[in-house]
Write an enzyme that holds these catalytic residues in place. Structure first.
Site: not given
Length: 299
Positions: A48, A62, A89, A91, A116, A118, A126, A161, A191, A213
């Site tokens: 990952y 982040d 990721d 984002d 992914h 989101e 985060c 996500r 998430e 996660n």
């Protein structure tokens, strides 16, 4: 030697096949290509690439400060170093739907097996912090539709996500997950779920793979692989764990230097030179070099 022998297409097809089996796949987070090689050596199922880790490695929080180029560059470095499939990721997709489409193609070119996207408001934060905001459902759907339409390899996994559990509660989050699957998402990343019962509820509501996660210091309890398998989870990630362990060890080393003036006392905790050389296949490089320069000049 050098990079992985398996092509990106082969890794994507293998990832899809294993996901379709229903087994649980373990994807620790790599913070650099060398740690990805270690993940492979230890027999895990995939690697990952966390947006939080890419940001932290650059000394940034982040909160959406990293760029597509930075994430794609690190994903490429990691993906080419391992025979394992890499999930990255992406984002919020780095912008509007057209940006999402470009992001997917850039990451596909980087050799990853899945991405992914989101549904947080951009700039994001985060997923285990309070005060998150998510976009409206249509905007979230448009991101996934753009991602699905943009991929050129049908085996590239498009995962949606959603951070809506913390914003609107589990029933509303499940409704959004269903809408994202209808929009074309191949898998769902719910998430910050708080219990095994919540994972079980998501599993019962969806017929696509789901991801758990298991990040430390977050909203979710650190469930075991067996516990997650029992409630039907298909992929589990530990996104920042190796970076946290490495930084903890680095801090301990610096403290030892401050107090003892030498690292002799920490030698048993270090990766031995021989183990490092084995991990990077030093012998293979040496053999290659010897094979190339095995000629002599005639007098």
């Amino acid at each position: 030697m050098l990079y992985a022998e398996s092509t990106a297409a082969v890794k994507r097809a293998g990832f899809r096949e294993r996901l379709s089996s229903g087994e649980l796949l373990r994807f620790p987070g790599a913070f650099n290509p060398l740690s990805a090689r270690l993940i492979q050596q230890r027999g895990f199922d995939g690697v990952y690439v966390s947006g939080a880790v890419v940001a932290a490695d650059l000394g940034l929080p982040d909160i959406g400060l990293t760029t597509l180029s930075e994430v794609a560059g690190r994903a490429r470095q990691i993906a080419r170093m391992t025979e394992l499939p890499v999930l990255v990721d992406a984002d919020t997709g780095f912008g509007e739907p057209m940006n999402v489409a470009r992001s997917v193609q850039e990451l596909e070119d980087a050799g990853v097996a899945g991405v992914h996207i989101e549904d947080q408001v951009n700039p994001k934060r985060c997923g285990h912090l309070d005060g998150k905001e998510v976009v409206d459902e249509q905007t979230a759907i448009n991101r996934i539709r753009a991602a699905v339409q943009a991929r050129r390899d049908a085996n590239l996994l498009i995962m949606a996500r959603t951070d809506s559990r913390a914003v609107a509660g589990l029933p509303a989050a499940i409704d959004r997950m269903k809408a994202l699957v209808d929009a074309g998402a191949d898998a769902i990343f719910p998430e910050a779920l708080t219990s095994l019962a919540e994972f079980e509820a998501v599993r019962a509501a969806l017929d696509v793979p789901i991801l758990a996660n298991m990040t430390e210091f977050g909203k979710s309890e650190l469930f075991t692989v067996d516990q997650l398998r029992d409630v039907g989870v298909n992929i589990v990630i530990w996104p920042v764990s190796l970076l946290r362990l490495a930084m903890g060890a680095a801090l301990a080393g610096l403290e030892e230097l401050e107090t003892a003036g030498s690292l002799a006392g920490l030698l048993p905790r270090m990766q031995h030179r021989a183990d490092l050389y084995d991990l990077i296949d030093y012998a293979g490089y040496n053999a290659f070099d010897s094979g190339v320069f095995n000629f002599t000049l005639e007098k």
